[in-house]
Design an enzyme around this catalytic site. Structure first.
Site, PDB file in Angstrom:
ATOM      1  N   ASN A  67      -2.106   0.148   6.722  1.00 28.39           N
ATOM      2  CA  ASN A  67      -1.593  -1.124   7.257  1.00 28.39           C
ATOM      3  C   ASN A  67      -0.681  -1.891   6.292  1.00 28.39           C
ATOM      4  O   ASN A  67      -0.611  -3.106   6.324  1.00 28.39           O
ATOM      5  CB  ASN A  67      -2.746  -1.987   7.779  1.00 28.39           C
ATOM      6  CG  ASN A  67      -3.725  -2.390   6.703  1.00 28.39           C
ATOM      7  OD1 ASN A  67      -3.584  -1.975   5.567  1.00 28.39           O
ATOM      8  ND2 ASN A  67      -4.685  -3.216   7.061  1.00 28.39           N
ATOM      9  N   GLU A  85      -9.798 -10.127  -7.419  1.00 29.22           N
ATOM     10  CA  GLU A  85      -8.817  -9.047  -7.241  1.00 29.22           C
ATOM     11  C   GLU A  85      -7.652  -9.173  -8.230  1.00 29.22           C
ATOM     12  O   GLU A  85      -7.176  -8.171  -8.770  1.00 29.22           O
ATOM     13  CB  GLU A  85      -8.326  -9.049  -5.792  1.00 29.22           C
ATOM     14  CG  GLU A  85      -9.430  -8.639  -4.829  1.00 29.22           C
ATOM     15  CD  GLU A  85      -9.114  -8.865  -3.363  1.00 29.22           C
ATOM     16  OE1 GLU A  85      -9.983  -8.553  -2.527  1.00 29.22           O
ATOM     17  OE2 GLU A  85      -8.006  -9.351  -3.032  1.00 29.22           O
ATOM     18  N   LYS A 126       0.823  -1.212   0.000  1.00 28.21           N
ATOM     19  CA  LYS A 126       0.000   0.000   0.000  1.00 28.21           C
ATOM     20  C   LYS A 126       0.864   1.272   0.000  1.00 28.21           C
ATOM     21  O   LYS A 126       2.072   1.220   0.282  1.00 28.21           O
ATOM     22  CB  LYS A 126      -0.929  -0.039   1.215  1.00 28.21           C
ATOM     23  CG  LYS A 126      -1.925  -1.201   1.187  1.00 28.21           C
ATOM     24  CD  LYS A 126      -2.933  -1.071   2.319  1.00 28.21           C
ATOM     25  CE  LYS A 126      -3.923  -2.217   2.303  1.00 28.21           C
ATOM     26  NZ  LYS A 126      -4.998  -2.034   3.312  1.00 28.21           N
ATOM     27  N   HIS A 134      -2.231  -5.417   1.595  1.00 30.52           N
ATOM     28  CA  HIS A 134      -3.540  -6.053   1.476  1.00 30.52           C
ATOM     29  C   HIS A 134      -3.316  -7.525   1.173  1.00 30.52           C
ATOM     30  O   HIS A 134      -2.363  -7.872   0.464  1.00 30.52           O
ATOM     31  CB  HIS A 134      -4.322  -5.411   0.321  1.00 30.52           C
ATOM     32  CG  HIS A 134      -5.547  -6.178  -0.059  1.00 30.52           C
ATOM     33  ND1 HIS A 134      -6.716  -6.095   0.658  1.00 30.52           N
ATOM     34  CD2 HIS A 134      -5.769  -7.079  -1.052  1.00 30.52           C
ATOM     35  CE1 HIS A 134      -7.610  -6.906   0.106  1.00 30.52           C
ATOM     36  NE2 HIS A 134      -7.056  -7.513  -0.930  1.00 30.52           N
ATOM     37  N   TYR A 174     -12.474  -1.643  -3.628  1.00 33.37           N
ATOM     38  CA  TYR A 174     -12.962  -1.847  -2.254  1.00 33.37           C
ATOM     39  C   TYR A 174     -14.487  -1.695  -2.150  1.00 33.37           C
ATOM     40  O   TYR A 174     -14.998  -1.402  -1.072  1.00 33.37           O
ATOM     41  CB  TYR A 174     -12.264  -0.873  -1.307  1.00 33.37           C
ATOM     42  CG  TYR A 174     -10.862  -1.320  -0.921  1.00 33.37           C
ATOM     43  CD1 TYR A 174     -10.659  -2.441  -0.117  1.00 33.37           C
ATOM     44  CD2 TYR A 174      -9.744  -0.614  -1.335  1.00 33.37           C
ATOM     45  CE1 TYR A 174      -9.391  -2.853   0.254  1.00 33.37           C
ATOM     46  CE2 TYR A 174      -8.452  -1.021  -0.970  1.00 33.37           C
ATOM     47  CZ  TYR A 174      -8.297  -2.144  -0.169  1.00 33.37           C
ATOM     48  OH  TYR A 174      -7.037  -2.549   0.203  1.00 33.37           O
TER      49      TYR A 174
HETATM   50  P1  CMP Z   1      -7.410  -4.534   3.654  1.00 37.83           P
HETATM   51  O1  CMP Z   1      -6.960  -5.886   4.012  1.00 37.83           O
HETATM   52  O2  CMP Z   1      -6.787  -3.868   2.497  1.00 37.83           O
HETATM   53  O3  CMP Z   1      -8.999  -4.560   3.413  1.00 37.83           O
HETATM   54  C1  CMP Z   1      -9.870  -3.505   3.767  1.00 37.83           C
HETATM   55  C2  CMP Z   1      -9.162  -2.375   4.424  1.00 37.83           C
HETATM   56  O4  CMP Z   1      -9.992  -1.469   5.104  1.00 37.83           O
HETATM   57  C3  CMP Z   1      -8.250  -2.916   5.504  1.00 37.83           C
HETATM   58  O5  CMP Z   1      -7.183  -3.596   4.922  1.00 37.83           O
HETATM   59  C4  CMP Z   1      -7.908  -1.665   6.284  1.00 37.83           C
HETATM   60  O6  CMP Z   1      -6.796  -0.967   5.755  1.00 37.83           O
HETATM   61  C5  CMP Z   1      -9.172  -0.838   6.083  1.00 37.83           C
HETATM   62  N1  CMP Z   1      -9.885  -0.786   7.354  1.00 37.83           N
HETATM   63  C6  CMP Z   1     -10.475  -1.800   7.991  1.00 37.83           C
HETATM   64  N2  CMP Z   1     -11.030  -1.354   9.143  1.00 37.83           N
HETATM   65  C7  CMP Z   1     -10.760  -0.037   9.211  1.00 37.83           C
HETATM   66  C8  CMP Z   1     -11.061   0.964  10.164  1.00 37.83           C
HETATM   67  N3  CMP Z   1     -11.750   0.691  11.266  1.00 37.83           N
HETATM   68  N4  CMP Z   1     -10.623   2.216   9.913  1.00 37.83           N
HETATM   69  C9  CMP Z   1      -9.936   2.493   8.773  1.00 37.83           C
HETATM   70  N5  CMP Z   1      -9.624   1.563   7.839  1.00 37.83           N
HETATM   71  C10 CMP Z   1     -10.035   0.320   8.058  1.00 37.83           C
END
Ligand code: CMP
Length: 139
Positions: free
Chosen positions: A114, A128, A11, A117, A51
């Site tokens: 984070n 995806e 990311k 993904h 998403y």
């Molecule tokens: P990812 O695995 O890419 O899939 C969905 C994404 O939504 C997740 O990682 C997080 O980065 C994001 N996400 C999930 N929960 C939250 C939250 N409470 N606040 C902000 N982002 C979130």
């Protein structure tokens, strides 16, 4: 039977922190082979489409803004039991809850930013991967 493919993105936060190489090394050392890979940047529209399943969530706008804020690395990875093993390698969505030694524990700063993904099912891995890659881009 569990499939042997998953999909990942490194990311924008991890790209900005110069962690592409570190993360790819962890992926390779965990036994994943790279089937397809590209360095690209999602538009807001594309991030919103990717998403779309989270459209109703309160964090959707923030997620779309962040995922279109800079370049990402997208890849299809191959390994037995790929989806589950990759989710183990990356750790919990919230890095505060991620196990020591996982990619998110090492390189993620928050639940929103984070670092990586990972697909949550074989079906989504397929969807995806198809979002980013044609047949000609897979090896
Ligand atoms: P990812 O695995 O890419 O899939 C969905 C994404 O939504 C997740 O990682 C997080 O980065 C994001 N996400 C999930 N929960 C939250 C939250 N409470 N606040 C902000 N982002 C979130």
């Amino acid at each position: 039977m569990a499939g042997n493919l998953t999909f990942t993105m490194i990311k924008p936060d991890a790209v900005r922190a110069n962690n592409i190489g570190n993360i790819l090394q962890m992926i390779n050392e965990a036994g994943f082979k790279i089937k397809a890979m590209k360095y690209t940047r999602l538009t807001e529209t594309q991030a919103g489409q990717f998403y779309e399943v989270h459209k109703e969530r309160p964090f959707y706008g923030e997620l779309v803004d962040f995922m279109s804020s800079g370049p990402i690395v997208a890849a299809i990875l191959e390994k037995d039991n790929a989806v589950e093993d990759f989710r183990t390698l990356i750790g919990a969505t919230n890095p505060a809850e991620a196990t020591k030694g996982t990619i998110r524990k090492k390189y993620a700063s928050s639940i929103g930013e984070n670092a990586v993904h990972g697909s949550d099912s074989d079906e989504n891995a397929n969807i995806e991967g198809n979002f980013f890659f044609s047949k000609l881009e897979r090896f």
